[in-house]
Design a protein around this motif. Structure first.
Motif, PDB file in Angstrom:
ATOM      1  N   LEU A  80     -41.778  60.323  19.861  1.00  0.00           N
ATOM      2  CA  LEU A  80     -40.960  60.562  18.676  1.00  0.00           C
ATOM      3  C   LEU A  80     -39.908  59.477  18.568  1.00  0.00           C
ATOM      4  CD1 LEU A  80     -40.348  62.412  16.286  1.00  0.00           C
ATOM      5  CD2 LEU A  80     -38.859  63.757  17.770  1.00  0.00           C
ATOM      6  N   ARG A  81     -40.177  58.480  17.741  1.00  0.00           N
ATOM      7  CA  ARG A  81     -39.269  57.340  17.584  1.00  0.00           C
ATOM      8  C   ARG A  81     -38.408  57.513  16.338  1.00  0.00           C
ATOM      9  NH1 ARG A  81     -40.302  53.283  20.970  1.00  0.00           N
ATOM     10  NH2 ARG A  81     -42.289  53.310  22.114  1.00  0.00           N
ATOM     11  N   ILE A  82     -37.090  57.410  16.534  1.00  0.00           N
ATOM     12  CA  ILE A  82     -36.142  57.568  15.433  1.00  0.00           C
ATOM     13  C   ILE A  82     -35.349  56.266  15.306  1.00  0.00           C
ATOM     14  CG2 ILE A  82     -34.243  58.949  14.509  1.00  0.00           C
ATOM     15  CD1 ILE A  82     -35.110  61.219  16.294  1.00  0.00           C
ATOM     16  N   PRO A  83     -35.247  55.692  14.104  1.00  0.00           N
ATOM     17  CA  PRO A  83     -34.478  54.445  13.920  1.00  0.00           C
ATOM     18  C   PRO A  83     -33.024  54.617  14.349  1.00  0.00           C
ATOM     19  CG  PRO A  83     -35.828  54.914  12.001  1.00  0.00           C
ATOM     20  CD  PRO A  83     -35.893  56.131  12.862  1.00  0.00           C
ATOM     21  N   PRO A  84     -32.340  53.505  14.651  1.00  0.00           N
ATOM     22  CA  PRO A  84     -30.957  53.581  15.145  1.00  0.00           C
ATOM     23  C   PRO A  84     -30.011  54.368  14.252  1.00  0.00           C
ATOM     24  CG  PRO A  84     -31.816  51.379  15.480  1.00  0.00           C
ATOM     25  CD  PRO A  84     -32.849  52.117  14.685  1.00  0.00           C
ATOM     26  N   PHE A  85     -30.014  54.102  12.932  1.00  0.00           N
ATOM     27  CA  PHE A  85     -29.087  54.798  12.055  1.00  0.00           C
ATOM     28  C   PHE A  85     -29.339  56.294  12.071  1.00  0.00           C
ATOM     29  CE2 PHE A  85     -27.768  56.525   7.937  1.00  0.00           C
ATOM     30  CZ  PHE A  85     -26.461  56.084   7.874  1.00  0.00           C
ATOM     31  N   GLU A  86     -30.591  56.692  11.959  1.00  0.00           N
ATOM     32  CA  GLU A  86     -30.935  58.112  11.954  1.00  0.00           C
ATOM     33  C   GLU A  86     -30.626  58.752  13.312  1.00  0.00           C
ATOM     34  OE1 GLU A  86     -32.643  55.739  10.644  1.00  0.00           O
ATOM     35  OE2 GLU A  86     -33.040  56.305   8.556  1.00  0.00           O
ATOM     36  N   SER A  87     -30.808  57.980  14.396  1.00  0.00           N
ATOM     37  CA  SER A  87     -30.477  58.496  15.734  1.00  0.00           C
ATOM     38  C   SER A  87     -28.988  58.787  15.845  1.00  0.00           C
ATOM     39  CB  SER A  87     -30.873  57.481  16.809  1.00  0.00           C
ATOM     40  OG  SER A  87     -32.260  57.277  16.839  1.00  0.00           O
ATOM     41  N   ALA A  88     -28.179  57.867  15.334  1.00  0.00           N
ATOM     42  CA  ALA A  88     -26.726  58.058  15.377  1.00  0.00           C
ATOM     43  C   ALA A  88     -26.318  59.275  14.556  1.00  0.00           C
ATOM     44  CB  ALA A  88     -26.023  56.806  14.861  1.00  0.00           C
ATOM     45  N   ILE A  89     -26.872  59.403  13.360  1.00  0.00           N
ATOM     46  CA  ILE A  89     -26.542  60.536  12.498  1.00  0.00           C
ATOM     47  C   ILE A  89     -26.949  61.846  13.170  1.00  0.00           C
ATOM     48  CG2 ILE A  89     -27.045  61.685  10.319  1.00  0.00           C
ATOM     49  CD1 ILE A  89     -25.235  59.257  10.025  1.00  0.00           C
ATOM     50  N   ALA A  90     -28.162  61.888  13.719  1.00  0.00           N
ATOM     51  CA  ALA A  90     -28.640  63.116  14.361  1.00  0.00           C
ATOM     52  C   ALA A  90     -27.739  63.525  15.518  1.00  0.00           C
ATOM     53  CB  ALA A  90     -30.076  62.922  14.854  1.00  0.00           C
ATOM     54  N   ALA A  91     -27.344  62.555  16.339  1.00  0.00           N
ATOM     55  CA  ALA A  91     -26.489  62.864  17.491  1.00  0.00           C
ATOM     56  C   ALA A  91     -25.133  63.384  17.047  1.00  0.00           C
ATOM     57  CB  ALA A  91     -26.322  61.620  18.361  1.00  0.00           C
ATOM     58  N   LEU A  92     -24.527  62.739  16.062  1.00  0.00           N
ATOM     59  CA  LEU A  92     -23.206  63.163  15.582  1.00  0.00           C
ATOM     60  C   LEU A  92     -23.266  64.548  14.927  1.00  0.00           C
ATOM     61  CD1 LEU A  92     -21.874  59.813  14.066  1.00  0.00           C
ATOM     62  CD2 LEU A  92     -21.155  60.901  16.196  1.00  0.00           C
ATOM     63  N   VAL A  93     -24.313  64.789  14.144  1.00  0.00           N
ATOM     64  CA  VAL A  93     -24.454  66.079  13.470  1.00  0.00           C
ATOM     65  C   VAL A  93     -24.655  67.201  14.486  1.00  0.00           C
ATOM     66  CG1 VAL A  93     -25.958  67.449  11.974  1.00  0.00           C
ATOM     67  CG2 VAL A  93     -25.288  65.147  11.294  1.00  0.00           C
ATOM     68  N   LEU A  94     -25.550  66.984  15.436  1.00  0.00           N
ATOM     69  CA  LEU A  94     -25.820  68.025  16.429  1.00  0.00           C
ATOM     70  C   LEU A  94     -24.602  68.278  17.308  1.00  0.00           C
ATOM     71  CD1 LEU A  94     -29.456  67.040  17.458  1.00  0.00           C
ATOM     72  CD2 LEU A  94     -28.752  69.029  16.114  1.00  0.00           C
ATOM     73  N   ASN A  95     -23.881  67.205  17.647  1.00  0.00           N
ATOM     74  CA  ASN A  95     -22.701  67.356  18.487  1.00  0.00           C
ATOM     75  C   ASN A  95     -21.585  68.084  17.748  1.00  0.00           C
ATOM     76  OD1 ASN A  95     -19.859  65.928  19.342  1.00  0.00           O
ATOM     77  ND2 ASN A  95     -21.160  66.315  21.110  1.00  0.00           N
ATOM     78  N   ALA A  96     -21.216  67.586  16.578  1.00  0.00           N
ATOM     79  CA  ALA A  96     -20.136  68.208  15.800  1.00  0.00           C
ATOM     80  C   ALA A  96     -20.530  69.598  15.304  1.00  0.00           C
ATOM     81  CB  ALA A  96     -19.759  67.313  14.625  1.00  0.00           C
TER      82      ALA A  96
END
Length: 214
Positions: A80-96
């Protein structure tokens, strides 16, 4: 020093655009995601409620750095490969979202039971009740909470350099490494302070208008 800052302005502005884009996109998605998880958390389905609780505990109990690495490096190992921008967004959304969910749940529970009973009597579906009754009535409580979440995400964006995004702090690091001028970090700090004050001001104005409307 001021002259040096002028020469950095263009480079820092490029990083600022990435910082603001990540912050705005992640903040909007976090509110949506947290509202959905809070809805599951308050639901009657024990399995979905258990999943929501497990998610909250997991992402509130692990550092965001680990979460970013897991999304950007571990997931590709299972295909499951996620581009850098989408990876950053996913991490921030899940964390916050792990933090915001509990605040949203409290806002939902502050709604008078009579309103939800009327919605049930009218035969509203759970989604319609969430959209037309729960969210509008909880808005007054959620505005300051969402503002704090936006600030939290803004001040967490420097971590997205881990996935290769050239946000403002990464640009500052690059400038400092190239020029040896540490005052660039002072300039970045000023920018963060100004942005934070603007968020507080905007939240206060929106809160006053919402209260007067209701």
């Amino acid at each position: 020093m001021i002259a040096n800052w002028a020469s950095y302005a263009g480079e820092l502005f490029e990083g600022l655009k990435i910082t603001l884009l990540v912050t705005l996109v992640a903040s909007m998605l976090t509110v949506i995601w947290a509202s959905f998880v809070a809805w599951l958390r308050l639901g009657r389905n024990r399995i979905l409620r258990g999943i929501a609780i497990a998610y909250i505990e997991l992402f509130r109990s692990t550092p965001i750095i680990i979460q970013i690495f897991a999304i950007f490096t571990v997931l590709p190992s299972i295909g499951l490969r996620i581009p850098p921008f989408e990876s950053a967004i996913a991490a921030l959304v899940l964390n916050a979202g792990g933090y915001l969910t509990e605040n949203v749940r409290s806002a939902f529970r502050s709604i008078p039971e009579g309103l939800t009973e009327v919605a049930d009597a009218l035969g509203m579906s759970p989604y319609t009740k969430l959209r037309r009754v729960i969210l509008p009535q909880s808005l007054k409580v959620m505005i300051p909470v969402c503002a704090n979440t936006l600030l939290f995400i803004l001040l967490t964006t420097p971590f997205v350099f881990l996935v290769g995004l050239q946000e403002m702090m990464m640009k500052a690091n690059t400038i400092q490494a190239r020029t040896g001028d540490y005052t660039v970090f002072f300039l970045v700090s000023i920018i963060y302070v100004v942005l934070s004050l603007l968020v507080h001001l905007g939240a206060n104005v929106l809160e006053r208008r919402t209260i007067s409307h209701f």
